[in-house]
Design a protein around this motif. Structure first.
Motif, short mmCIF file in Angstrom:
data_model
loop_
_atom_site.label_atom_id
_atom_site.label_comp_id
_atom_site.label_asym_id
_atom_site.label_seq_id
_atom_site.Cartn_x
_atom_site.Cartn_y
_atom_site.Cartn_z
N GLU A 1 0.89 -1.18 0.00
CA GLU A 1 0.00 0.00 0.00
C GLU A 1 0.91 1.21 0.00
OE1 GLU A 1 -3.23 0.11 -0.11
OE2 GLU A 1 -3.74 -2.00 0.29
N LEU A 2 0.90 2.00 -1.05
CA LEU A 2 1.78 3.17 -1.13
C LEU A 2 0.95 4.44 -1.18
CD1 LEU A 2 4.35 1.86 -3.79
CD2 LEU A 2 4.53 1.78 -1.30
N ALA A 3 1.48 5.47 -0.51
CA ALA A 3 0.73 6.74 -0.45
C ALA A 3 0.73 7.44 -1.80
CB ALA A 3 1.37 7.64 0.61
N ASP A 4 1.85 7.28 -2.55
CA ASP A 4 2.01 8.12 -3.75
C ASP A 4 1.69 7.43 -5.06
OD1 ASP A 4 4.13 6.39 -3.41
OD2 ASP A 4 5.61 7.76 -4.26
N ARG A 5 1.34 6.15 -5.04
CA ARG A 5 1.01 5.50 -6.32
C ARG A 5 0.12 4.28 -6.11
NH1 ARG A 5 6.68 3.77 -8.72
NH2 ARG A 5 7.26 5.73 -7.79
N ALA A 6 -0.68 4.00 -7.12
CA ALA A 6 -1.55 2.82 -7.07
C ALA A 6 -0.71 1.58 -7.34
CB ALA A 6 -2.63 2.94 -8.13
N THR A 7 -1.04 0.49 -6.69
CA THR A 7 -0.33 -0.77 -6.90
C THR A 7 -1.33 -1.85 -7.28
OG1 THR A 7 -0.49 -1.31 -4.56
CG2 THR A 7 1.53 -0.21 -5.29
N ALA A 8 -0.83 -2.93 -7.82
CA ALA A 8 -1.71 -4.03 -8.23
C ALA A 8 -0.98 -5.35 -8.02
CB ALA A 8 -2.07 -3.87 -9.71
N ARG A 9 -1.73 -6.44 -8.13
CA ARG A 9 -1.10 -7.75 -8.06
C ARG A 9 -1.84 -8.69 -9.01
NH1 ARG A 9 -3.64 -11.69 -4.79
NH2 ARG A 9 -5.52 -10.94 -3.78
N ILE A 10 -1.17 -9.76 -9.38
CA ILE A 10 -1.83 -10.78 -10.20
C ILE A 10 -2.65 -11.64 -9.24
CG2 ILE A 10 -1.45 -12.83 -11.62
CD1 ILE A 10 1.13 -11.53 -12.64
N GLU A 11 -3.95 -11.67 -9.46
CA GLU A 11 -4.82 -12.35 -8.49
C GLU A 11 -5.22 -13.74 -8.94
OE1 GLU A 11 -8.11 -9.87 -7.39
OE2 GLU A 11 -6.84 -8.11 -7.07
N THR A 12 -4.85 -14.09 -10.20
CA THR A 12 -5.39 -15.32 -10.76
C THR A 12 -4.38 -16.47 -10.82
OG1 THR A 12 -4.78 -14.44 -12.92
CG2 THR A 12 -7.06 -14.09 -12.23
N ALA A 13 -3.24 -16.30 -10.16
CA ALA A 13 -2.22 -17.37 -10.23
C ALA A 13 -1.35 -17.29 -8.99
CB ALA A 13 -1.36 -17.16 -11.46
N ASP A 14 -0.52 -18.33 -8.79
CA ASP A 14 0.44 -18.24 -7.68
C ASP A 14 1.83 -17.90 -8.22
OD1 ASP A 14 1.50 -20.56 -8.70
OD2 ASP A 14 0.75 -21.87 -7.11
N ALA A 15 2.77 -17.65 -7.30
CA ALA A 15 4.09 -17.16 -7.70
C ALA A 15 4.83 -18.17 -8.58
CB ALA A 15 4.91 -16.81 -6.46
N ASP A 16 4.64 -19.48 -8.32
CA ASP A 16 5.34 -20.47 -9.14
C ASP A 16 4.91 -20.38 -10.60
OD1 ASP A 16 6.70 -21.35 -6.95
OD2 ASP A 16 5.49 -23.15 -6.63
N ALA A 17 3.60 -20.25 -10.79
CA ALA A 17 3.07 -20.18 -12.17
C ALA A 17 3.55 -18.90 -12.85
CB ALA A 17 1.55 -20.24 -12.15
N VAL A 18 3.58 -17.81 -12.11
CA VAL A 18 4.02 -16.53 -12.69
C VAL A 18 5.51 -16.60 -13.02
CG1 VAL A 18 4.28 -14.04 -12.27
CG2 VAL A 18 2.19 -15.23 -11.53
N PHE A 19 6.28 -17.23 -12.14
CA PHE A 19 7.72 -17.34 -12.39
C PHE A 19 8.00 -18.19 -13.64
CE2 PHE A 19 11.79 -19.63 -11.64
CZ PHE A 19 12.64 -18.53 -11.76
N GLU A 20 7.28 -19.30 -13.78
CA GLU A 20 7.47 -20.15 -14.98
C GLU A 20 7.15 -19.35 -16.25
OE1 GLU A 20 8.77 -23.08 -15.59
OE2 GLU A 20 9.28 -23.23 -13.47
#
Ligand code: BTN
Length: 249
Positions: free
Chosen positions: A153-172
């Motif tokens: 959570e940052l005061a100066d910018r919007a952030t996002a995350r990939i919500e549809t996968a886990d880190a292993d799948a994203v890393f592959e």
């Protein structure tokens, strides 16, 4: 090897794509681990992945929050190019990271040089460090962080995350995309990468404010130079070519 830093190993999928992966549980920063391995002679296309970082760092001396569940990786690349071309890998990594995020859905945009935005929030960042031996480039460390399980959570910018996968799948997915884009760059140079970056970059003529060592430059986006530098058109019509800086708005 001490507890908490155990190498978990490289999967057969990664090896099949030409990557050697060293997976560590917790490190200060994968940049430092990669540098150590590179100094020890690690091969081109070695990737250091950590499940968590205690001292993750971002561009402009910022910290990069690195709790478990996200992707933290640094690729060691040893391209046979002059040191002045090392910066091109910043766009290569940005495009590969955007490809990776896009594979999981949502609207993906790029902010120069290499912030990746998902549905308007920063989802990933790239940090590049060049290693030289005399005047020659010995390695480029390409650090990539992608928010998956959590986002700061940052005061100066919007952030996002990939919500549809886990880190292993994203890393592959990242290994596959980075392999493809580095291969494209090695074969064909920067042109195709630059075109792919521009497809996801700001519209030509859109207003930009660039912070450069305490100076604020206001103008409009006028594309990218063939070598990847940002073209900023100032109000008086003059063109500035920017090699490093931060887009503030
Ligand atoms: C940015 O400021 O946008 C760049 C963030 C880069 C973060 C990654 S996470 C893996 C690697 N290790 C680090 O300490 N930083 C990079």
């Amino acid at each position: 090897m001490t507890a908490g830093r155990a190498a978990i190993g490289a999967g057969p999928e990664a090896a099949a794509r030409g990557w050697r992966v060293v997976t560590l549980e917790a490190v200060s920063s994968t940049m430092d681990e990669a540098r150590r391995l590179a100094l020890g002679g690690a091969f081109d296309r070695t990737v250091v992945r950590a499940l968590e970082q205690t001292g993750g760092r971002g561009r402009m001396g910022r910290a990069w929050a690195s709790p478990p569940g996200n992707v933290y990786a640094t690729a060691i690349l040893r391209p046979a190019v002059p040191a002045v071309r090392a910066l091109e890998l910043s766009l290569v990594a940005a495009v590969a990271t955007a490809d990776t995020v896009a594979a999981f859905g949502g609207t993906v945009r790029l902010k120069w040089p290499n912030d990746v935005l998902l549905d308007g929030g920063k989802v990933a960042g790239v940090l590049l460090e060049a290693m030289t031996a005399g005047a020659a480039l010995s390695a480029v460390l390409v650090g990539i962080g992608i928010n998956v399980a959590s986002r700061p959570e940052l005061a100066d910018r919007a952030t996002a995350r990939i919500e549809t996968a886990d880190a292993d799948a994203v890393f592959e997915q990242l290994l596959s995309a980075l392999g493809a884009r580095v291969g494209q760059w090695t074969r064909d140079g920067l042109d195709g990468i630059r075109a792919a970056w521009l497809e996801r970059g700001p519209a030509l003529g859109s207003p930009l404010t660039v912070g450069q060592g305490g100076e604020l430059l206001r103008g409009s986006f006028a594309g990218l130079e063939p070598g990847g530098l940002l073209r900023l058109e100032l109000a008086d019509g003059s063109l500035r070519r920017i090699a490093s800086g931060e887009i503030l708005a």
